[in-house]
Design a protein around this motif. Structure first.
Motif, PDB file in Angstrom:
ATOM      1  N   HIS A 216     -62.450  74.450  32.917  1.00  0.00           N
ATOM      2  CA  HIS A 216     -63.452  73.497  32.076  1.00  0.00           C
ATOM      3  C   HIS A 216     -62.591  72.550  31.331  1.00  0.00           C
ATOM      4  N   SER A 217     -63.132  71.764  30.520  1.00  0.00           N
ATOM      5  CA  SER A 217     -62.311  70.797  29.669  1.00  0.00           C
ATOM      6  C   SER A 217     -62.040  71.636  28.446  1.00  0.00           C
TER       7      SER A 217
ATOM      8  N   THR B  43     -62.548  70.592  25.451  1.00  0.00           N
ATOM      9  CA  THR B  43     -63.362  70.571  24.400  1.00  0.00           C
ATOM     10  C   THR B  43     -64.614  71.533  24.472  1.00  0.00           C
ATOM     11  N   ASP B  44     -64.707  72.048  25.967  1.00  0.00           N
ATOM     12  CA  ASP B  44     -65.685  73.011  26.056  1.00  0.00           C
ATOM     13  C   ASP B  44     -65.383  74.511  25.925  1.00  0.00           C
TER      14      ASP B  44
ATOM     15  N   PRO C 242     -67.610  76.225  22.854  1.00  0.00           N
ATOM     16  CA  PRO C 242     -68.938  76.335  23.164  1.00  0.00           C
ATOM     17  C   PRO C 242     -68.876  77.446  24.403  1.00  0.00           C
ATOM     18  N   MET C 243     -67.964  77.551  25.234  1.00  0.00           N
ATOM     19  CA  MET C 243     -67.922  78.559  26.202  1.00  0.00           C
ATOM     20  C   MET C 243     -67.932  80.102  25.646  1.00  0.00           C
TER      21      MET C 243
END
Length: 277
Positions: free
Chosen positions: A233-234, A236-237, A240-241
């Motif tokens: 994932h990025s 920046t994720d 949130p993940m």
């Protein structure tokens, strides 16, 4: 004199943070209403260091003339930042009507104020306030429920183990994680089955969903070849993940994890020589 207090009060908006802090500290030593008023009017500062200095100086005024200080604070317009400043102040004061004010803040319409009030109440003897904190476990806001779980995790014994066990079934993954950490802190025999063990070896990590950067296919391929369950994932994720419960682990330097406060979402650090720095 009063004029000195006014002049120093004007320095609270100086562009240099260190100067603002020194001005707030000086106003705590001046026994004039003008000094108290100047401090109250900057409770809405976003500067944490300045707010700490302001609340410390306000405590001096509260001790010196509690009736006048509380009267002036009741006149403050109810913006979010000023309410947060008052919550912070009462969390440090912990005398007189501080507890009553914080309990009132638990019912505030702003979830940030409610969460801050839980954190302030946790500074009181928990035997005295835990029953009030337990009520926020049903709050509609995730952050408020998580704050309540964190606070109850600092109690002793099994009194609050059952409510924390129930929070392991919370609809939000972040709250469930905090409940698991809180149960671990309690350390009572009945809580052990509810808490996941930390990953201490590479084999332990292989059973977890591990973050890897979506822009690094070579690392992803290498992880998979070594048997790891990676989730690309990025960057920046990542947060949130973790909050959504879709990741269990990540490989980052400890300093970076601390700066980003990622330890709140992943409470264990594995002592393995993992990546070169």
């Amino acid at each position: 004199d009063a004029e000195v207090a006014r002049v120093i009060g004007s320095v609270l908006i100086d562009p240099h943070p260190a100067v603002r802090v020194r001005a707030a500290q000086a106003l705590g030593r001046l026994d004039f209403p003008e000094a108290l008023e100047a401090l109250i009017h900057v409770l809405d500062t976003a500067d944490r260091d300045l707010r700490e200095a302001v609340t410390t100086s306000l405590l001096v005024h509260l001790k010196r003339d509690p009736d006048n200080a509380e009267r002036l604070m009741r006149e403050i317009p109810e913006s979010r930042t000023r309410k947060l400043g008052l919550v912070w102040l009462f969390g440090k004061h912990r005398r007189g009507g501080a507890l009553r004010q914080l309990l009132r803040s638990l019912a505030d319409g702003d979830s940030e104020v409610r969460a801050a009030a839980v954190g302030a109440l946790a500074k009181f003897p928990l035997g005295k306030v835990a029953r009030f904190i337990a009520r926020v476990l049903a709050d509609p806001n995730v952050r408020v429920r998580a704050a309540g779980v964190n606070a109850l995790g600092r109690t002793q014994g099994e009194t609050w183990a059952e409510p924390l066990e129930q929070m392991l079934r919370d609809p939000d993954a972040f709250v469930r994680r905090r409940a698991a950490v809180a149960l671990l802190r309690l350390g009572t025999p009945r809580t052990a089955p509810f808490v996941e063990a930390p990953a201490c070896t590479p084999d332990d990590l292989r059973r977890l969903r591990m973050f890897t950067s979506a822009g690094d296919p070579d690392s992803e391929r290498l992880y998979k070849e070594l048997g790891f369950n990676v989730v690309p994932h990025s960057a920046t994720d990542l947060v949130p993940m973790l909050q959504a419960g879709k990741l269990d682990a990540f490989a980052l330097p400890p300093l970076f994890a601390q700066m980003q406060e990622l330890y709140k979402l992943a409470p264990y650090m594995t002592d393995v020589r993992w990546v070169p720095l």
